[in-house]
Design a protein around this motif. Structure first.
Motif, PDB file in Angstrom:
ATOM      1  N   GLU A   1      -1.449   8.005   1.752  1.00  0.00           N
ATOM      2  CA  GLU A   1      -0.876   6.905   2.521  1.00  0.00           C
ATOM      3  C   GLU A   1      -1.758   6.550   3.715  1.00  0.00           C
TER       4      GLU A   1
ATOM      5  N   ARG B   1       0.809  -1.227   0.000  1.00  0.00           N
ATOM      6  CA  ARG B   1       0.000   0.000   0.000  1.00  0.00           C
ATOM      7  C   ARG B   1       0.840   1.274   0.000  1.00  0.00           C
ATOM      8  N   LYS B   2       1.991   1.237   0.692  1.00  0.00           N
ATOM      9  CA  LYS B   2       2.817   2.448   0.763  1.00  0.00           C
ATOM     10  C   LYS B   2       3.365   2.789  -0.610  1.00  0.00           C
TER      11      LYS B   2
ATOM     12  N   THR C   1      -3.134   2.850   4.033  1.00  0.00           N
ATOM     13  CA  THR C   1      -2.595   1.974   5.081  1.00  0.00           C
ATOM     14  C   THR C   1      -3.563   1.822   6.245  1.00  0.00           C
TER      15      THR C   1
END
Lengths: 454, 280
Positions: free
Chosen positions: A347, A326-327, A351
């Motif tokens: 982010e 995801r980052k 996240t």
């Protein structure tokens, strides 16, 4: 010699129409007609097979057709047996891509993550496609550009393909939704001045914004308010506001809150104008939100291109599912070419470790998730809400519309091809705010609500 | 006496500008607040929110540095949706000039006919009066629906908004050519076509040019709004995209550039008007 032209006569044009067979104006027109013929032939073959299976005795079939008429027979058999589906399954992905340069429209929100990230992370290229992902100003524009064929496919709100297909808010045009983009990932955000009004019962007279009339946001907000005894049409005001204008309006005190896609909610927190009251997963965990949508014409007219495109999206969705990626994705889609947001905002959304605007850091890895499978029960629920709030007045054949628009069979087959596990039952049951929804009983479900229109 | 004061106006302008920037700076100066939240939370939110406030208006310094960034690289291309401000302005100017030229092609001949024939003028007047006050953006949904191409729709909107001032002014200019001149031409038995080109056109040219000048002003106003609606390219899209990012500095920069380009377009047509004006 009659019939054939003399090839040695200088006045005779051998390439009469400009194509090989002479019946069309150009070779591309010839090819298109040829494809259509192939398609028609294939469909006929499927229909023939179905009829042979239903009526082993040909005399019987003919008697049946004579008795009820062929139109009625087709309708009756289509109802029993999804002919459209059999035809689609039959059209397996085989031949070369009909078109490699595509343009796909999107709205700059995190819901579109798979569609967007497939570009910088190279998923479209992997399947031989050269896709331009084009940022679009609003849902009405994305609909009009899709209808005008400027976009081959587009990011839409999952109710939109249903609305277009049944002709709510536009002329009915057969539209399809081959994949869901994201599940969850929305939130109710309120203005910071309402910090102490956390009980919806105190919200009488509030002005709310949702991105579009035909959106999950609208239906979820209405559902949530109605469950708390507020009539969404009488006790509060709900208006459609494009996502980028929401934070600006919240800041200017034009609205009290919104149920919006991210990064809008997180952006309101980032700019200190609002706080996150409730994540949409707390209303319905696993609800669909945005979708990858294309016209039926695109799906049937360019089957190989369509399948390659869908595979790229499914692949990207699978990558987006994994929390450890995801980052990286947030970094890839935050720049001006895509979402145009500060990286930290994107982010936090992806996240699930985020500031809630009230001074707490919340950790919820399921804040947004990605699951491509277009459950038919999702479509039926959306249709019940359209009916419940009076967007659709006439009777709907819930099951048929759901099957025609949400291409579950295609998604399942292609998910297997790219190495994913599709769910077994496309009619999954679920519950919204603790109330079970049975996709087999849509009308009874609508009747069960005290607050509804019509 | 007069020559000594030429410098006065520019100095006054500079003074006004300095006062404006000064007020702007004072109004947006950021209070150095205490961070009121724990550091982990503060890292997740904007600087203003961390001090308990809302993100504020940018000051003149921020805007100046953004403008410098844009001027250093006005034609960059980082993908379909991220092009330099210079490229965006070129797209917008292209659309405006196309729509404007098409409108001139229609409006000037039609205006001539209307101006020369009172009958046609009376017959068309109701239509012109109804169509003229319609906001050009109201045509946008209709254009998108029928033309089915967002780029051509934007040009169409420019066309329709440039059309009316040019048409009305041309007709007015042609109709109010002094009767004496027409009579002289008739006495000298000048053919009708020649009269149109040698007598009426030069006489009506200043009014006609004024119409064009009004039109290009309106067209430049409208293109920004139209591009905000259809998106894709152009300075209007740039503004929309930065609004999406709530980037006020970029929006102010764009506003400044829009003003500059509008001024250049207007002064070009003003020069042209001066060139065709005659003295009696």
């Amino acid at each position: 010699m009659p019939g054939l032209p003399n090839p040695f006569d200088p006045k005779v044009k051998l390439h009469r129409g400009g194509c090989a067979c002479g019946r069309h104006h150009s070779q591309s027109e010839h090819d298109a007609a040829h494809r259509e013929e192939q398609q028609a032939l294939q469909e006929r073959a499927v229909e023939g097979a179905v009829m042979r299976a239903l009526f082993p005795e040909d005399v019987e079939r003919r008697r049946f057709l004579r008795a009820v008429g062929s139109g009625t027979a087709l309708a009756a058999i289509s109802a029993l047996f999804p002919l459209g589906f059999a035809k689609e399954v039959f059209a397996e992905s085989t031949g070369p891509l009909e078109k490699t340069k595509l343009s796909v429209g999107f709205i700059p929100i995190t819901c579109a993550t798979p569609i967007i990230m497939a570009h910088p992370l190279g998923y479209y290229a992997k399947y031989g496609l050269d896709v331009a992902v084009v940022k679009t100003a609003g849902w009405a524009v994305i609909r009009d550009k899709s209808l005008a064929k400027e976009y081959d496919a587009a990011h839409m709100l999952s109710p939109m393909p249903l609305a277009i297909s049944i002709g709510a808010g536009s002329n009915p045009i057969p539209w399809t939704m081959p994949a869901v983009e994201n599940i969850n990932g929305q939130a109710i955000t309120l203005s910071t001045k309402h910090k102490d009004k956390r009980d919806p019962k105190d919200w009488k007279g509030f002005k709310f914004a949702v991105p579009f009339d035909y959106s999950m946001h609208n239906y979820l907000l209405r559902y949530y308010l109605a469950e708390h005894g507020l009539d969404p049409d009488r006790d509060v005001q709900i208006r459609a506001v494009p996502p980028p204008e929401m934070v600006a309006n919240l800041r200017a005190d034009n609205i009290d809150g919104f149920l919006a896609p991210d990064p809008v909610n997180q952006r309101a927190v980032y700019d200190g104008v609002g706080f996150i009251h409730l994540l949409s997963k707390e209303i319905w965990d696993g609800h669909p939100c945005c979708a990858f949508a294309a016209s039926r014409e695109f799906v049937t007219g360019l089957p190989n291109t369509y399948q390659a495109l869908l595979k790229a999206i499914l692949d990207a969705t699978a990558y987006a599912r994994k929390p450890e990626n995801r980052k990286e994705i947030a970094g890839a889609i935050a720049p001006a070419n895509y979402l145009n947001q500060p990286v930290t905002v994107v982010e936090q959304v992806l996240t699930g470790t985020f500031a809630d605007g009230l001074g707490n850091v919340v950790r919820d890895p399921e804040r947004i998730d990605f699951d491509p499978f277009p459950y038919e029960s999702f479509a039926i629920w959306i249709l019940t809400q359209m009916k419940r709030w009076g967007q659709v007045k006439n009777d709907i054949d819930y099951g048929a519309v759901a099957r025609e628009v949400f291409l579950a069979t295609d998604a399942a087959r292609l998910m297997k091809e790219v190495g994913l596990e599709p769910p077994a039952d496309p009619a999954m049951a679920f519950s919204v705010m603790g109330k079970a929804f049975d996709p087999a009983q849509p009308e009874a479900y609508i009747e069960s609500f005290a607050i509804r229109r019509g | 006496m007069k020559t000594e004061r030429v410098w006065l106006a520019p100095v006054l302008s500079a003074l006004f500008f300095a006062v404006f920037v000064g007020i702007w700076h004072l109004a947006t100066v950021k209070p150095v607040g205490e961070v009121v939240v724990d550091p982990e939370y503060a890292a997740l939110i904007g600087a203003a929110a961390a001090t308990g406030g809302q993100s504020a208006m940018p000051g003149p310094g921020d805007v100046a540095s953004t403008i410098w960034q844009h001027l250093r690289d006005p034609f960059y291309d980082r993908g379909t949706n991220d092009k330099g401000i210079g490229t965006q302005l070129v797209y917008s100017i292209g659309r405006v000039l196309t729509g404007f030229a098409l409108a001139a092609l229609v409006a000037i001949p039609l205006g001539f006919v209307i101006g020369m024939s009172p009958l046609v003028y009376k017959a068309l007047d109701p239509f012109i009066q109804i169509l003229k006050p319609i906001s050009p953006l109201a045509w946008m949904p209709l254009a998108l629906y029928t033309i089915k191409d967002s780029n051509i729709s934007a040009v169409f909107v420019i066309f329709i908004c440039s059309l009316w001032p040019m048409l009305v002014n041309t007709a007015f200019g042609v109709a109010s050519v002094r009767k004496d001149w027409l009579n002289v031409a008739r006495t000298l038995e000048v053919p009708r076509l020649r009269t149109a080109f040698r007598v009426i056109l030069p006489a009506a040219a200043p009014t006609l040019m004024t119409g064009m000048r009004i039109s290009i002003g309106i067209a430049w106003l409208v293109i920004v709004a139209a591009e905000m609606l259809v998106g894709g390219t152009g300075i209007g899209y740039f503004v929309w995209n930065e609004w999406n990012n709530l980037s006020i500095t970029n929006i102010i920069t764009a506003i400044l550039f829009i003003g500059l380009v509008g001024m250049v377009l207007d002064s070009l047509l003003a020069q042209l008007t001066r060139a065709v004006t005659y003295k009696e």
